[in-house]
Enzyme design. Structure first.
Site, short mmCIF file in Angstrom:
data_model
loop_
_atom_site.label_atom_id
_atom_site.label_comp_id
_atom_site.label_asym_id
_atom_site.label_seq_id
_atom_site.Cartn_x
_atom_site.Cartn_y
_atom_site.Cartn_z
N LEU A 21 8.06 -44.41 53.59
CA LEU A 21 7.02 -43.87 54.47
C LEU A 21 7.46 -42.71 55.35
O LEU A 21 6.62 -42.07 55.98
CB LEU A 21 6.51 -45.01 55.38
CG LEU A 21 5.92 -46.23 54.68
CD1 LEU A 21 5.56 -47.31 55.71
CD2 LEU A 21 4.68 -45.84 53.88
N GLY A 24 11.44 -36.87 55.61
CA GLY A 24 12.50 -36.33 56.48
C GLY A 24 13.62 -37.33 56.71
O GLY A 24 14.68 -36.97 57.19
N SER A 28 14.95 -43.50 53.47
CA SER A 28 13.62 -44.11 53.29
C SER A 28 12.95 -43.59 52.02
O SER A 28 12.42 -44.37 51.21
CB SER A 28 12.74 -43.82 54.52
OG SER A 28 11.37 -43.75 54.20
N GLU A 174 9.86 -40.35 70.42
CA GLU A 174 10.52 -41.35 69.56
C GLU A 174 11.50 -42.21 70.36
O GLU A 174 12.41 -42.84 69.82
CB GLU A 174 11.23 -40.65 68.41
CG GLU A 174 10.29 -39.81 67.54
CD GLU A 174 9.66 -40.59 66.38
OE1 GLU A 174 10.31 -41.44 65.78
OE2 GLU A 174 8.47 -40.31 66.07
N HIS A 249 16.39 -38.02 63.78
CA HIS A 249 16.54 -38.35 65.20
C HIS A 249 17.92 -37.86 65.65
O HIS A 249 18.86 -37.85 64.84
CB HIS A 249 16.50 -39.88 65.44
CG HIS A 249 15.16 -40.51 65.27
ND1 HIS A 249 14.98 -41.69 64.58
CD2 HIS A 249 13.94 -40.14 65.71
CE1 HIS A 249 13.70 -42.02 64.61
NE2 HIS A 249 13.04 -41.10 65.28
N CYS A 365 20.26 -47.53 65.55
CA CYS A 365 18.79 -47.59 65.50
C CYS A 365 18.29 -48.97 65.85
O CYS A 365 17.16 -49.14 66.31
CB CYS A 365 18.28 -47.28 64.09
SG CYS A 365 18.80 -45.72 63.43
O1 SUG Z 1 11.37 -44.02 61.72
N1 SUG Z 1 12.47 -45.76 58.89
C1 SUG Z 1 12.63 -45.46 60.29
C2 SUG Z 1 14.08 -45.44 60.66
C3 SUG Z 1 14.28 -45.32 62.15
C4 SUG Z 1 15.69 -45.06 62.53
N2 SUG Z 1 15.83 -45.04 63.94
C5 SUG Z 1 16.70 -44.26 64.61
N3 SUG Z 1 17.32 -43.27 64.06
N4 SUG Z 1 16.85 -44.51 65.87
C6 SUG Z 1 11.96 -44.12 60.64
O2 SUG Z 1 12.06 -43.19 59.83
C7 SUG Z 1 11.22 -46.32 56.88
C8 SUG Z 1 10.09 -47.25 56.46
C9 SUG Z 1 9.80 -47.22 55.00
O3 SUG Z 1 9.97 -46.17 54.37
O4 SUG Z 1 9.37 -48.24 54.46
C10 SUG Z 1 11.30 -46.09 58.37
O5 SUG Z 1 10.30 -46.19 59.05
#
Ligand code: SUG
Length: 447
Positions: A21, A24, A28, A174, A249, A365
């Site tokens: 989802l 970038g 994921s 964020e 991030h 994270c």
């Molecule tokens: O927002 N991944 C999160 C990962 C967050 C990482 N947080 C920090 N760096 N602090 C995001 O991109 C993937 C969900 C999916 O693809 O099913 C996701 O939301």
């Protein structure tokens, strides 16, 4: 005043899955459609929490959110029983169902920005839940996050809760993933660093390939809301070129704790104002480990999550760097880590967190840092503080309710919704949170 850093880790939810989802976020996108293991994911996170609690650090738990998010699916026009809502969503809009089913609240570094009382004019701890508007699935977290934070930090003598920023792309926020704090001791006034990816009102360059999620205007609004002392804040732009290489991030390219900053040379457009301020304010205590592209490339930093490590002050002095096992699997990164182990980084510890890493979520994270003095710590809802007893209860709870294997196609299974709700209801009792979930507070058609 004496203060500690408490780490609030997001407990992985029972619907943890790989839906690809987050454009970038390279991990994921790469794992889209693969099978996940919610059970392993939750147990991996709990093992990390237990290790830190055993070291004598203050470790706490943030609960997962209700997913699939039936309330949102209803807002999007699906109706009838919950079973029908799920079936229709799967058939007509599977991507919407995936967005409404992500366990993404586990990455609690994105839950909120938190400013300790030593930094704020009213000497209270300030919280602003992140609006996370950059991604649909993440934007669904803010309302429940706000309720959960209020249930955990209920006393307004010590804690000040703000509402999330307005949900517009100019104010994308964020949370703590783009916020760091430096200080000599946790209880002393600190320097709060806000890192942004783009600005709507200035001509700063933006990335071209991938979205920049945090805006300068959002960071400035939070600093104002938190009543931060002016000379204690710095706003710095993230390098758009690294966002385009998958650094979605700032905590994927830099981490700081107290007097130590560990970052890549390409992390910021211009790091000099930060280095100058930290030298000025921390004097000889300031330690900088700036990693050059020759030592570790940005690409290796992104695939290993070297900088998404947790830097923690050990009770006996010195700092611990807790890294994901992907750092050990990359020979260049691993030999670099051996070289920095010494005076500034006293201990390096490796944790297997591949279930979360496959969605782009490393050790840093998974945790929200909250600096608390003794009085504030006593005012925290103690049910969320990790003890041996709570750890054992949570492991049993995961074993009872969490599937061992999940594919995106399983998200429409009404049995998953039922068991997830039952699990969360039980968890809210275990943690002493009261009613925080929509299914607990909103009446509505069920089966
Ligand atoms: O927002 N991944 C999160 C990962 C967050 C990482 N947080 C920090 N760096 N602090 C995001 O991109 C993937 C969900 C999916 O693809 O099913 C996701 O939301």
């Amino acid at each position: 005043m004496n203060a500690v850093e408490a780490n609030f880790d997001g407990l992985v939810g029972p619907t943890h899955n790989y839906a690809g989802l987050s454009r970038g976020n390279i991990a994921s996108e790469r794992h889209r459609g693969q099978a996940s293991s919610p059970r392993q994911a939750a147990l991996q996170g709990l093992a990390k929490m237990k290790y830190l609690a055993d070291l004598g650090l203050v470790q706490a738990v943030l609960p997962p959110q209700e997913r699939p998010d039936i309330t949102t699916l209803r807002r999007l026009g699906f109706y009838g029983s919950d079973t029908r809502v799920l079936a229709d969503a799967m058939q007509q809009a599977p991507l919407l169902l995936a967005n409404c089913s992500s366990a993404s609240a586990m990455w609690s570094a994105n839950a909120a920005t938190v400013s300790p009382s030593a930094d704020t004019l009213d000497a209270r701890v300030h919280f602003t839940p992140a609006n996370l508007i950059s991604k649909l699935h993440r934007s669904l977290e803010a309302a429940t996050t706000a309720r959960v934070l209020q249930a955990i930090f209920p006393d307004d003598e010590y804690f000040h809760h703000h509402s999330p920023l307005p949900a517009h792309e100019s104010l994308g926020d964020e949370g703590a993933a783009n916020h760091s704090r430096f200080c000599s001791d946790y209880g002393e006034p600190g320097i709060e660093l806000f890192v942004y990816g783009r600005s709507i009102f200035s001509s700063a360059d933006s990335p071209v390939r991938f979205p920049a999620r945090q805006t300068l205007e959002a960071s400035q609004a939070i600093a104002r809301k938190h009543r931060l002392k002016q000379d204690a804040t710095l706003f710095l732009q993230q390098n758009p070129a690294v966002i385009d290489q998958g650094v979605f991030h700032n905590d994927v390219i830099a981490v700081g704790n107290r007097t130590l900053l560990f970052c890549h040379e390409h992390a910021f457009v211009d790091p000099k104002p930060l280095y100058r301020l930290l030298e000025q304010r921390l004097g000889a205590q300031f330690r900088l480990i700036e990693v050059s592209e020759n030592e570790v490339s940005v690409a290796d930093a992104v695939s290993s999550y070297l900088f998404n490590s947790q830097l923690l002050s050990l009770p006996e002095g010195g700092q611990l760097l807790l890294v994901p096992s992907e750092c050990r699997e990359n020979p260049g990164v691993w030999s670099y880590l051996q070289r920095i182990q010494g005076e500034s980084v006293r201990q390096i510890e490796v944790f297997k967190l591949n279930q979360s890493m496959n969605n782009g979520g490393g050790p840093a994270c998974l945790r929200l840092r909250v600096v608390l003095n003794n009085d504030e710590l006593s005012a925290v809802n103690a049910g969320v503080l990790l003890t041996d007893h709570l750890y054992n209860r949570l492991c049993d709870w995961v074993e009872k309710y969490y599937p061992d294997r999940l594919l995106p196609a399983d998200l429409a299974d009404p049995a998953l919704l039922r068991s997830s709700r039952e699990a969360l209801d039980r968890l809210a009792q275990i943690l002493g949170l009261g009613a925080v979930y929509p299914f607990q507070i909103e009446p509505g058609p069920r089966p």
